[in-house]
Scaffold this motif. Structure first.
Motif, PDB file in Angstrom:
ATOM      1  N   THR A  52      30.477  33.992  11.600  1.00  0.00           N
ATOM      2  CA  THR A  52      31.747  34.126  10.890  1.00  0.00           C
ATOM      3  C   THR A  52      32.861  34.284  11.922  1.00  0.00           C
ATOM      4  N   ASP A  53      34.088  34.203  11.452  1.00  0.00           N
ATOM      5  CA  ASP A  53      35.244  34.429  12.316  1.00  0.00           C
ATOM      6  C   ASP A  53      35.703  35.883  12.261  1.00  0.00           C
ATOM      7  N   LEU A  54      34.952  36.719  11.548  1.00  0.00           N
ATOM      8  CA  LEU A  54      35.341  38.116  11.370  1.00  0.00           C
ATOM      9  C   LEU A  54      34.955  38.960  12.578  1.00  0.00           C
ATOM     10  N   THR A  55      35.809  39.907  12.896  1.00  0.00           N
ATOM     11  CA  THR A  55      35.481  40.851  13.958  1.00  0.00           C
ATOM     12  C   THR A  55      34.625  41.975  13.383  1.00  0.00           C
ATOM     13  N   ARG A  56      33.962  42.678  14.258  1.00  0.00           N
ATOM     14  CA  ARG A  56      33.165  43.834  13.825  1.00  0.00           C
ATOM     15  C   ARG A  56      34.055  44.881  13.166  1.00  0.00           C
ATOM     16  N   GLN A  57      35.249  45.055  13.706  1.00  0.00           N
ATOM     17  CA  GLN A  57      36.175  46.031  13.151  1.00  0.00           C
ATOM     18  C   GLN A  57      36.611  45.649  11.736  1.00  0.00           C
ATOM     19  N   ALA A  58      36.877  44.375  11.516  1.00  0.00           N
ATOM     20  CA  ALA A  58      37.284  43.912  10.191  1.00  0.00           C
ATOM     21  C   ALA A  58      36.160  44.118   9.183  1.00  0.00           C
ATOM     22  N   VAL A  59      34.951  43.760   9.563  1.00  0.00           N
ATOM     23  CA  VAL A  59      33.809  43.940   8.656  1.00  0.00           C
ATOM     24  C   VAL A  59      33.593  45.423   8.374  1.00  0.00           C
ATOM     25  N   THR A  60      33.734  46.254   9.389  1.00  0.00           N
ATOM     26  CA  THR A  60      33.574  47.696   9.204  1.00  0.00           C
ATOM     27  C   THR A  60      34.601  48.218   8.206  1.00  0.00           C
ATOM     28  N   ARG A  61      35.854  47.775   8.320  1.00  0.00           N
ATOM     29  CA  ARG A  61      36.896  48.216   7.376  1.00  0.00           C
ATOM     30  C   ARG A  61      36.571  47.758   5.954  1.00  0.00           C
ATOM     31  N   HIS A  62      36.136  46.509   5.810  1.00  0.00           N
ATOM     32  CA  HIS A  62      35.789  45.993   4.482  1.00  0.00           C
ATOM     33  C   HIS A  62      34.592  46.756   3.898  1.00  0.00           C
ATOM     34  N   LEU A  63      33.610  47.031   4.721  1.00  0.00           N
ATOM     35  CA  LEU A  63      32.443  47.784   4.246  1.00  0.00           C
ATOM     36  C   LEU A  63      32.829  49.197   3.817  1.00  0.00           C
ATOM     37  N   GLN A  64      33.796  49.784   4.492  1.00  0.00           N
ATOM     38  CA  GLN A  64      34.234  51.128   4.116  1.00  0.00           C
ATOM     39  C   GLN A  64      34.912  51.120   2.750  1.00  0.00           C
ATOM     40  N   VAL A  65      35.698  50.097   2.467  1.00  0.00           N
ATOM     41  CA  VAL A  65      36.320  49.965   1.136  1.00  0.00           C
ATOM     42  C   VAL A  65      35.229  49.823   0.080  1.00  0.00           C
ATOM     43  N   LEU A  66      34.231  48.993   0.369  1.00  0.00           N
ATOM     44  CA  LEU A  66      33.121  48.806  -0.566  1.00  0.00           C
ATOM     45  C   LEU A  66      32.325  50.101  -0.744  1.00  0.00           C
ATOM     46  N   ALA A  67      32.135  50.841   0.333  1.00  0.00           N
ATOM     47  CA  ALA A  67      31.409  52.113   0.261  1.00  0.00           C
ATOM     48  C   ALA A  67      32.206  53.135  -0.545  1.00  0.00           C
ATOM     49  N   ASP A  68      33.515  53.183  -0.338  1.00  0.00           N
ATOM     50  CA  ASP A  68      34.359  54.111  -1.093  1.00  0.00           C
ATOM     51  C   ASP A  68      34.306  53.818  -2.591  1.00  0.00           C
ATOM     52  N   ALA A  69      34.103  52.549  -2.937  1.00  0.00           N
ATOM     53  CA  ALA A  69      33.988  52.156  -4.346  1.00  0.00           C
ATOM     54  C   ALA A  69      32.568  52.342  -4.882  1.00  0.00           C
ATOM     55  N   GLY A  70      31.647  52.713  -4.012  1.00  0.00           N
ATOM     56  CA  GLY A  70      30.268  52.933  -4.434  1.00  0.00           C
ATOM     57  C   GLY A  70      29.430  51.673  -4.537  1.00  0.00           C
ATOM     58  N   LEU A  71      29.888  50.588  -3.933  1.00  0.00           N
ATOM     59  CA  LEU A  71      29.171  49.318  -4.037  1.00  0.00           C
ATOM     60  C   LEU A  71      28.144  49.105  -2.933  1.00  0.00           C
ATOM     61  N   VAL A  72      28.348  49.732  -1.800  1.00  0.00           N
ATOM     62  CA  VAL A  72      27.399  49.638  -0.690  1.00  0.00           C
ATOM     63  C   VAL A  72      27.190  51.028  -0.109  1.00  0.00           C
ATOM     64  N   ARG A  73      26.123  51.150   0.644  1.00  0.00           N
ATOM     65  CA  ARG A  73      25.875  52.409   1.362  1.00  0.00           C
ATOM     66  C   ARG A  73      25.277  52.077   2.713  1.00  0.00           C
ATOM     67  N   ASP A  74      25.458  53.012   3.626  1.00  0.00           N
ATOM     68  CA  ASP A  74      24.908  52.785   4.953  1.00  0.00           C
ATOM     69  C   ASP A  74      23.690  53.670   5.166  1.00  0.00           C
ATOM     70  N   LEU A  75      22.804  53.166   5.994  1.00  0.00           N
ATOM     71  CA  LEU A  75      21.575  53.870   6.340  1.00  0.00           C
ATOM     72  C   LEU A  75      21.493  53.961   7.847  1.00  0.00           C
ATOM     73  N   LYS A  76      21.057  55.083   8.340  1.00  0.00           N
ATOM     74  CA  LYS A  76      20.823  55.224   9.784  1.00  0.00           C
ATOM     75  C   LYS A  76      19.360  54.919  10.039  1.00  0.00           C
ATOM     76  N   VAL A  77      19.111  53.933  10.866  1.00  0.00           N
ATOM     77  CA  VAL A  77      17.760  53.577  11.266  1.00  0.00           C
ATOM     78  C   VAL A  77      17.744  53.639  12.786  1.00  0.00           C
ATOM     79  N   GLY A  78      17.239  54.743  13.282  1.00  0.00           N
ATOM     80  CA  GLY A  78      17.300  54.962  14.721  1.00  0.00           C
ATOM     81  C   GLY A  78      18.749  55.102  15.132  1.00  0.00           C
ATOM     82  N   ARG A  79      19.166  54.309  16.087  1.00  0.00           N
ATOM     83  CA  ARG A  79      20.552  54.330  16.542  1.00  0.00           C
ATOM     84  C   ARG A  79      21.410  53.326  15.791  1.00  0.00           C
ATOM     85  N   GLU A  80      20.791  52.555  14.918  1.00  0.00           N
ATOM     86  CA  GLU A  80      21.498  51.485  14.219  1.00  0.00           C
ATOM     87  C   GLU A  80      21.963  51.945  12.839  1.00  0.00           C
TER      88      GLU A  80
END
Length: 117
Positions: A52-80
């Motif tokens: 994609t042409d998206l930066t990591r920062q842009a995707v992170t911001r979009h994912l945070q909006v989705l997480a705030d809306a309850g549509l996605v969640r993050d998981l810690k798997v080791g350091r990832e």
């Protein structure tokens, strides 16, 4: 002192919660991210930005909006940090749209009856 109606108060609260869902889904990039995450599994930011042409920062911001809306969640798997779709809010949004659709059909039916009568 105004009277409260538990039924309408609950509907208003649900509508406010769902507004963030509809806002989050109103962006093309976020909608594409949800589509990818709906395919199943958990994905890293690197995987979500690949090809994609998206930066990591842009995707992170979009994912945070989705997480705030309850549509996605993050998981810690080791350091990832992996992201995955959470269907609960989407199901609530779908139910809300069904109710709106039924109300719209009733309103159109009433209008049609009044015009024909």
């Amino acid at each position: 002192m105004p009277q409260t109606n538990p039924r309408t108060d609950k509907a208003a609260a649900a509508g406010a919660d769902l507004a963030s869902v509809f806002f989050a889904l109103g962006d093309r990039t976020r909608l594409q991210l949800v589509a990818v995450l709906c395919a199943g599994g958990a994905f890293s930011i690197a995987q979500l930005t690949a090809n994609t042409d998206l930066t990591r920062q842009a995707v992170t911001r979009h994912l945070q909006v989705l997480a705030d809306a309850g549509l996605v969640r993050d998981l810690k798997v080791g350091r990832e940090r992996l992201w995955q779709f959470d269907p609960a809010q989407m199901e609530e949004a779908r139910k809300s749209l069904e109710v709106i659709g039924r109300q719209w059909e009733q309103a159109l039916g009433s209008l049609k009856a009044s015009l024909e009568g």
